[in-house]
Design an enzyme around this catalytic site. Structure first.
Site, PDB file in Angstrom:
ATOM      1  N   GLY A  30       6.460  51.645  33.514  1.00 27.69           N
ATOM      2  CA  GLY A  30       6.831  51.322  34.890  1.00 27.69           C
ATOM      3  C   GLY A  30       8.339  51.381  35.053  1.00 27.69           C
ATOM      4  CD  GLN A  68      13.595  49.033  35.686  1.00 29.44           C
ATOM      5  OE1 GLN A  68      12.519  49.351  36.176  1.00 29.44           O
ATOM      6  NE2 GLN A  68      13.723  48.716  34.407  1.00 29.44           N
ATOM      7  CB  CYS A 126      12.259  45.016  31.189  1.00 28.08           C
ATOM      8  SG  CYS A 126      13.094  45.647  32.659  1.00 28.08           S
ATOM      9  CG  LEU A 127      12.017  51.405  30.395  1.00 34.45           C
ATOM     10  CD1 LEU A 127      11.733  52.551  31.355  1.00 34.45           C
ATOM     11  CD2 LEU A 127      12.166  51.920  28.973  1.00 34.45           C
ATOM     12  CG  HIS A 163       7.937  43.940  34.990  1.00 29.03           C
ATOM     13  ND1 HIS A 163       8.307  43.218  33.869  1.00 29.03           N
ATOM     14  CD2 HIS A 163       8.884  44.900  35.127  1.00 29.03           C
ATOM     15  CE1 HIS A 163       9.421  43.724  33.374  1.00 29.03           C
ATOM     16  NE2 HIS A 163       9.792  44.754  34.110  1.00 29.03           N
ATOM     17  CD  GLU A 164       8.313  48.176  36.989  1.00 33.04           C
ATOM     18  OE1 GLU A 164       9.480  48.222  37.429  1.00 33.04           O
ATOM     19  OE2 GLU A 164       8.051  48.222  35.762  1.00 33.04           O
ATOM     20  CG  HIS A 180      12.738  45.602  38.155  1.00 37.64           C
ATOM     21  ND1 HIS A 180      13.883  45.238  37.483  1.00 37.64           N
ATOM     22  CD2 HIS A 180      11.820  45.888  37.201  1.00 37.64           C
ATOM     23  CE1 HIS A 180      13.656  45.303  36.176  1.00 37.64           C
ATOM     24  NE2 HIS A 180      12.408  45.693  35.974  1.00 37.64           N
TER      25      HIS A 180
HETATM   26  C1  QAP Z   1       7.166  46.851  32.847  1.00 34.10           C
HETATM   27  O1  QAP Z   1       8.063  48.045  31.078  1.00 34.10           O
HETATM   28  C2  QAP Z   1       5.986  46.163  32.271  1.00 34.10           C
HETATM   29  O2  QAP Z   1      12.318  47.210  25.297  1.00 34.10           O
HETATM   30  C3  QAP Z   1       7.397  48.231  32.285  1.00 34.10           C
HETATM   31  O3  QAP Z   1      12.839  49.349  23.757  1.00 34.10           O
HETATM   32  C4  QAP Z   1       6.078  45.457  31.086  1.00 34.10           C
HETATM   33  O4  QAP Z   1       7.891  50.199  30.580  1.00 34.10           O
HETATM   34  C5  QAP Z   1       4.813  46.185  32.920  1.00 34.10           C
HETATM   35  C6  QAP Z   1      10.265  49.695  27.014  1.00 34.10           C
HETATM   36  C7  QAP Z   1       4.980  44.812  30.578  1.00 34.10           C
HETATM   37  C8  QAP Z   1       3.713  45.524  32.416  1.00 34.10           C
HETATM   38  C9  QAP Z   1       3.784  44.841  31.233  1.00 34.10           C
HETATM   39  C10 QAP Z   1      10.874  48.497  26.699  1.00 34.10           C
HETATM   40  C11 QAP Z   1      10.541  50.797  26.231  1.00 34.10           C
HETATM   41  C12 QAP Z   1       9.386  49.840  28.174  1.00 34.10           C
HETATM   42  C13 QAP Z   1      11.723  48.394  25.616  1.00 34.10           C
HETATM   43  C14 QAP Z   1       8.313  49.110  30.271  1.00 34.10           C
HETATM   44  C15 QAP Z   1      11.998  49.508  24.821  1.00 34.10           C
HETATM   45  C16 QAP Z   1      11.396  50.705  25.138  1.00 34.10           C
HETATM   46  C17 QAP Z   1       9.115  48.862  29.067  1.00 34.10           C
HETATM   47 CO    CO Z   2      11.487  46.030  34.172  1.00 32.38          CO
END
Ligand code: QAP
Ligand code: CO
Length: 171
Positions: A45, A50, A95-96, A137-138, A141
């Site tokens: 996501g 971001q 989270c990215l 989550h999004e 943001h």
């Molecule tokens: C949000 O999160 C989310 O730390 C999206 O090193 C999170 O795509 C939605 C990511 C949990 C639902 C459940 C994070 C990639 C990606 C990192 C992500 C990383 C590399 C996070």
């Molecule tokens: Co995020």
């Protein structure tokens, strides 16, 4: 085009994003860039803020049971509003914009989402499980909120310490 991802503690992430009013070619190109950026970073996501664009747009690509994240699983969500949130659930979120850190966060279990697609058409989505969690989550943001703000005082302290250390090691 791959866009640079804004990371914590950059204050840009605190911006409350504005509704999208023009569903034009520039928006479509931007959504395509968001997709390329998210896939390259192994995300599921991504919200527009971001990548430093303060508009109420987000994309999701939730993997299937085998972990496949093909483009036909992509959902583009513009100007979302949550209706009928039900229940609560815990999930270890990441989270990215907060790379390398994951922690349990409480969210609604299920919800109905009202939103627009890239052409401005009104859409309705019934979401549960990971999709429901990712939507919440999004949308946070879009309102300038990060999942780390939902942690207890002690877990947040632990995060700040770990994150600062990891940042130092990167430099
Ligand atoms: C949000 O999160 C989310 O730390 C999206 O090193 C999170 O795509 C939605 C990511 C949990 C639902 C459940 C994070 C990639 C990606 C990192 C992500 C990383 C590399 C996070
Ligand atoms: Co995020």
């Amino acid at each position: 085009m791959i866009l640079p991802i804004v990371t914590y503690p950059n204050k840009i992430l605190k911006t409350v994003s504005a509704p999208v009013t023009e569903f034009d070619e520039a928006l479509h190109r931007f959504l395509d860039d968001m997709y390329d950026t998210m896939m390259l970073s192994n995300g599921i996501g991504l919200a527009a803020i971001q990548v430093a664009n303060p508009i109420r747009a987000l994309i999701l690509c939730i993997p299937d049971e085998e972990g496949n994240q093909s483009r036909d699983r992509l959902i583009e969500i513009i100007n979302p509003v949550i209706h009928n949130p039900k229940g609560t659930t815990l999930y270890q979120e990441g989270c990215l914009s907060v790379p390398g850190f994951y922690e349990d966060v409480e969210r609604y279990e299920s919800l109905t989402l009202h939103y627009q697609d890239r052409f401005g058409n009104p859409c309705l989505l019934e979401a549960e499980e990971l999709l429901s969690i990712a939507i919440q989550h999004e949308i946070d943001h879009l309102d300038g909120k990060l999942f780390i703000e939902k942690l207890s005082y002690n877990r947040r302290k632990k995060f700040e310490k770990e994150y600062k250390r990891a940042q130092k090691e990167k430099k």
